[in-house]
Design a protein around this motif. Sequence first.
Motif, PDB file in Angstrom:
ATOM      1  N   GLY A 629       0.779  -1.226   0.000  1.00  0.00           N
ATOM      2  CA  GLY A 629       0.000   0.000   0.000  1.00  0.00           C
ATOM      3  C   GLY A 629       0.809   1.272   0.000  1.00  0.00           C
ATOM      4  N   LYS A 630       2.129   1.172   0.139  1.00  0.00           N
ATOM      5  CA  LYS A 630       2.987   2.354   0.135  1.00  0.00           C
ATOM      6  C   LYS A 630       3.840   2.292  -1.133  1.00  0.00           C
ATOM      7  N   MET A 631       3.387   2.991  -2.180  1.00  0.00           N
ATOM      8  CA  MET A 631       4.014   2.887  -3.487  1.00  0.00           C
ATOM      9  C   MET A 631       5.080   3.950  -3.718  1.00  0.00           C
ATOM     10  N   TYR A 632       5.353   4.757  -2.714  1.00  0.00           N
ATOM     11  CA  TYR A 632       6.361   5.799  -2.828  1.00  0.00           C
ATOM     12  C   TYR A 632       7.547   5.466  -1.913  1.00  0.00           C
ATOM     13  N   ASN A 633       8.618   6.225  -2.045  1.00  0.00           N
ATOM     14  CA  ASN A 633       9.789   6.062  -1.186  1.00  0.00           C
ATOM     15  C   ASN A 633       9.835   7.192  -0.166  1.00  0.00           C
ATOM     16  N   PRO A 634       9.603   6.903   1.111  1.00  0.00           N
ATOM     17  CA  PRO A 634       9.620   7.963   2.122  1.00  0.00           C
ATOM     18  C   PRO A 634      11.011   8.589   2.250  1.00  0.00           C
ATOM     19  N   THR A 635      11.040   9.807   2.749  1.00  0.00           N
ATOM     20  CA  THR A 635      12.286  10.455   3.137  1.00  0.00           C
ATOM     21  C   THR A 635      12.418  10.303   4.648  1.00  0.00           C
ATOM     22  N   PHE A 636      13.439   9.577   5.074  1.00  0.00           N
ATOM     23  CA  PHE A 636      13.624   9.292   6.489  1.00  0.00           C
ATOM     24  C   PHE A 636      14.527  10.350   7.118  1.00  0.00           C
ATOM     25  N   GLU A 689       5.937  14.144 -14.001  1.00  0.00           N
ATOM     26  CA  GLU A 689       4.902  13.382 -13.304  1.00  0.00           C
ATOM     27  C   GLU A 689       5.004  13.484 -11.780  1.00  0.00           C
ATOM     28  N   ASP A 690       5.550  14.563 -11.285  1.00  0.00           N
ATOM     29  CA  ASP A 690       5.695  14.691  -9.839  1.00  0.00           C
ATOM     30  C   ASP A 690       4.355  14.735  -9.119  1.00  0.00           C
ATOM     31  N   ASP A 691       3.280  15.108  -9.831  1.00  0.00           N
ATOM     32  CA  ASP A 691       1.963  15.127  -9.209  1.00  0.00           C
ATOM     33  C   ASP A 691       1.472  13.718  -8.870  1.00  0.00           C
ATOM     34  N   ARG A 692       2.144  12.711  -9.416  1.00  0.00           N
ATOM     35  CA  ARG A 692       1.779  11.313  -9.143  1.00  0.00           C
ATOM     36  C   ARG A 692       2.706  10.696  -8.101  1.00  0.00           C
ATOM     37  N   PHE A 693       3.284  11.536  -7.263  1.00  0.00           N
ATOM     38  CA  PHE A 693       4.284  11.049  -6.318  1.00  0.00           C
ATOM     39  C   PHE A 693       3.768   9.913  -5.445  1.00  0.00           C
ATOM     40  N   MET A 694       2.564  10.004  -4.950  1.00  0.00           N
ATOM     41  CA  MET A 694       2.070   9.005  -4.001  1.00  0.00           C
ATOM     42  C   MET A 694       1.939   7.619  -4.625  1.00  0.00           C
ATOM     43  N   GLU A 695       1.906   7.542  -5.943  1.00  0.00           N
ATOM     44  CA  GLU A 695       1.836   6.234  -6.600  1.00  0.00           C
ATOM     45  C   GLU A 695       3.132   5.850  -7.298  1.00  0.00           C
ATOM     46  N   GLN A 696       4.144   6.734  -7.303  1.00  0.00           N
ATOM     47  CA  GLN A 696       5.402   6.421  -7.980  1.00  0.00           C
ATOM     48  C   GLN A 696       6.640   6.776  -7.163  1.00  0.00           C
ATOM     49  N   GLY A 697       6.510   7.721  -6.238  1.00  0.00           N
ATOM     50  CA  GLY A 697       7.663   8.154  -5.473  1.00  0.00           C
ATOM     51  C   GLY A 697       8.461   9.225  -6.192  1.00  0.00           C
ATOM     52  N   GLY A 698       9.623   9.546  -5.633  1.00  0.00           N
ATOM     53  CA  GLY A 698      10.504  10.560  -6.203  1.00  0.00           C
ATOM     54  C   GLY A 698      11.827   9.950  -6.612  1.00  0.00           C
ATOM     55  N   ASN A 699      12.377  10.436  -7.714  1.00  0.00           N
ATOM     56  CA  ASN A 699      13.609   9.866  -8.244  1.00  0.00           C
ATOM     57  C   ASN A 699      14.830  10.599  -7.692  1.00  0.00           C
ATOM     58  N   VAL A 700      15.623   9.905  -6.870  1.00  0.00           N
ATOM     59  CA  VAL A 700      16.792  10.506  -6.229  1.00  0.00           C
ATOM     60  C   VAL A 700      17.824  10.944  -7.262  1.00  0.00           C
ATOM     61  N   GLY A 701      17.895  10.220  -8.380  1.00  0.00           N
ATOM     62  CA  GLY A 701      18.862  10.577  -9.404  1.00  0.00           C
ATOM     63  C   GLY A 701      18.685  11.986  -9.933  1.00  0.00           C
ATOM     64  N   ARG A 702      17.490  12.551  -9.804  1.00  0.00           N
ATOM     65  CA  ARG A 702      17.255  13.900 -10.308  1.00  0.00           C
ATOM     66  C   ARG A 702      18.016  14.947  -9.489  1.00  0.00           C
ATOM     67  N   LEU A 703      18.370  14.599  -8.257  1.00  0.00           N
ATOM     68  CA  LEU A 703      19.087  15.538  -7.399  1.00  0.00           C
ATOM     69  C   LEU A 703      20.574  15.630  -7.731  1.00  0.00           C
ATOM     70  N   VAL A 704      21.037  14.772  -8.645  1.00  0.00           N
ATOM     71  CA  VAL A 704      22.468  14.631  -8.903  1.00  0.00           C
ATOM     72  C   VAL A 704      22.805  15.143 -10.295  1.00  0.00           C
ATOM     73  N   ALA A 705      23.796  16.005 -10.390  1.00  0.00           N
ATOM     74  CA  ALA A 705      24.345  16.410 -11.689  1.00  0.00           C
ATOM     75  C   ALA A 705      25.446  15.431 -12.064  1.00  0.00           C
ATOM     76  N   ASN A 706      25.387  14.903 -13.276  1.00  0.00           N
ATOM     77  CA  ASN A 706      26.370  13.878 -13.641  1.00  0.00           C
ATOM     78  C   ASN A 706      27.710  14.459 -14.073  1.00  0.00           C
ATOM     79  N   ASP A 707      27.802  15.789 -14.213  1.00  0.00           N
ATOM     80  CA  ASP A 707      29.030  16.385 -14.731  1.00  0.00           C
ATOM     81  C   ASP A 707      29.611  17.448 -13.804  1.00  0.00           C
ATOM     82  N   ALA A 708      29.183  17.477 -12.539  1.00  0.00           N
ATOM     83  CA  ALA A 708      29.666  18.506 -11.618  1.00  0.00           C
ATOM     84  C   ALA A 708      30.744  17.944 -10.687  1.00  0.00           C
ATOM     85  N   GLU A 709      30.385  17.004  -9.848  1.00  0.00           N
ATOM     86  CA  GLU A 709      31.347  16.342  -8.958  1.00  0.00           C
ATOM     87  C   GLU A 709      31.370  14.869  -9.347  1.00  0.00           C
ATOM     88  N   TYR A 710      32.426  14.449 -10.008  1.00  0.00           N
ATOM     89  CA  TYR A 710      32.472  13.079 -10.520  1.00  0.00           C
ATOM     90  C   TYR A 710      33.885  12.536 -10.402  1.00  0.00           C
TER      91      TYR A 710
END
Length: 731
Positions: A629-636, A689-710
Amino acid sequence: MQQTVPTICRLCPAHCGVLATVVDGRLAEVRGDPDNPLFKGYTCPKGRALPELHNDPERLLHSQKRQPDGGYAAVPVSQAMDEIAAKLQALIATHGPRSVAIYTGTNGAPYPASAGSGSAFLRAIGSPMFFTPNTIDQPGKQIAAAAHGHWLGGDLEFESADSWLLVGLNPVISKSTGVPARNPAQKLKDAVLRGMKLIVVDPRRTETAKRAAIHIQPRPGEDPTILAGLLHVIIAEKLYDQAFVAEHVTGLEALAAQVADFTPDYVARRAEVPAAQLIEAARLFATYGERGGMVHLGTGPSFATHGNLAEYLALCLTTLCGRWPRAGEAVHRPNAMLPAYTAKAQAMGPYQGWGYGERLRVRGLTDAACGLPTAALADEILLDGEGQVRALVCIGSNPMAAWPDQRKTQRALEKLELLVTLDVTMSLTSRLADYVVATKMTLETPGMTQRSEMLKYYTSGIGFSAPYAQYSPRIVEPPAGSDLIEEWEVFHGLAKRLDRDLTLTVYYGFGAFMEAPPVQIPLGRNDAPTTEELFAKMCASARIPFEEVCRHPHGQVFEVDERVQPKDADCRERLDVGAAHMMDELAEVAAFDFVAERSDPDFPFRLIPRRANNFLNSTGLRAAKLHRGKMYNPTFMHPDDMAALDLQVGDRITLSSRHDRIPGVVEADASLRRGVVTTHHCFGGLVDEDDRFMEQGGNVGRLVANDAEYDPITGIPRMGNVPVQVTLGWP
């Protein structure tokens, strides 16, 4: 009609032996197999949910083709391969073979011939562009091994060790490295009851850390600092194995000079841990018991910066304490479905681990022992010009969920002239594809444990700790009326349409380290082998003949009495604990202004990764038995941090980094140290699709720039210890 038969769960690398019950041709139940000699009835929630995954009403039973209006329509798999082959042929003719790339993911692992056939296909067309999730997970393991060298006697057994050190690793949940994956919680409990002293370094009091004699709970990102501090104490107090070092090791003076500044007081101030605890951990690891154990690192240190260095320092700690098998001892992993080999109590010295082979067009990245840098693949697609990747085939993978920098990933996938996924559902990535080739699921194909056994080449502390093997025939037929194909058959079919022959190659090692010569299997354009026949050829040089393995349906621990042989008289190679590149990087860590890095009031928290017991990356997220019943990823967050922000459990929040933001729902977790937040990766929808968060969660990869600190070798960006802000509400 009801039948219960032994088989193999292949959802994760553990490959547990299970019992599958089939009723009227439909998978009805999966449970642990008490007659399996290694797993002894153990399985995890993911394995027990296999029937729900197999029978998912949203499962693809027919391949899909994108229509002009953006929707999808079913297409026969033979027609899909005809059209894909024609498009590939045109791209190769116009832009060259490098325009075609393959990305194989974790869900390709259950099918032993899948990744190899994809690689063979690229070789047949002349493209070097083969990418795996390793370089966005823990690539430092192979880089560190190349800089340090290998011990040819193998690794030590967990069950007989008196001490063990785990850094940023929670094997009770991940079921991978560090503790045997066959019921790791019980294995750890048993080890502690018999007297093992476990040391855990982790910002969270994990399920594993709860069993620790010493739990060091530092600020995130300071794993190299702590490891250097442990080395400082062991070297300064001369607690290392001086005889082993004198015979087998070089570089001690260089290492000692670089860790000299990592005193307990300095480490305590920087990592915010008690100096006395660091000293106690160093002395315990170096001296406790008669048979000390090894050091293993997890995703946490890899996702933070300096993952290569952390892995290297872990190897240095293992080596200085002489934690490698000696002549006359039993070989820990003597192989069953892999070739027999002679283990020797000697070193294979360092070798070139990066800076060779294919050179990417961005950030100066090259091929390496860990593979091509996956984090740069989106840029290879987006960057116009000669060598641009224009076609991507995804094997059991979901880049939209897994890759860092999700917005860039989506732009890249949408720019491709041809995107093909081999999938069982319309995953995030499949929703952007031109073709989705519907494939068979695990128990509709034969299975064997060879791939899981091969994990020993990936790093120490993983794979079967016994000469164990199992083969499983197909358990269920594909659903009636479906049009499904196995993944390796896709590449064989494409090669045939392009008038090419394939050569499937099975390697027994990585980089310059090869335990045995590879097996090469010709797969001509007109050949038509079964998967069973292909498996037999893949095991042609196995210690235990394939036919013998097949005679044991519940799996078998075979009687193999192999001993580590003495060092060759003419061996002059040594393990290197003072590799110049790593010493330079350690000097950079020492010179880093950590106070200034932590002084930004806009981003006061640090985000770290977190494994889930019920999911493996994006597999299982839609299964009701697993998400409950919990289809999202909580932030702890720590309860005190929540109180300081006036947050309540269940509040919707915005989790922001310097790069982007995602929605979240906050939950309390007192096991975290204050200032740290954590959530599961591979959740979320497409970027709009962030408005569908409760059924999909949030993507952590979006918080990361792939070309800044690597990392300049592997390309892995800073995916952990990410500075973040937590605010109430979502716009």
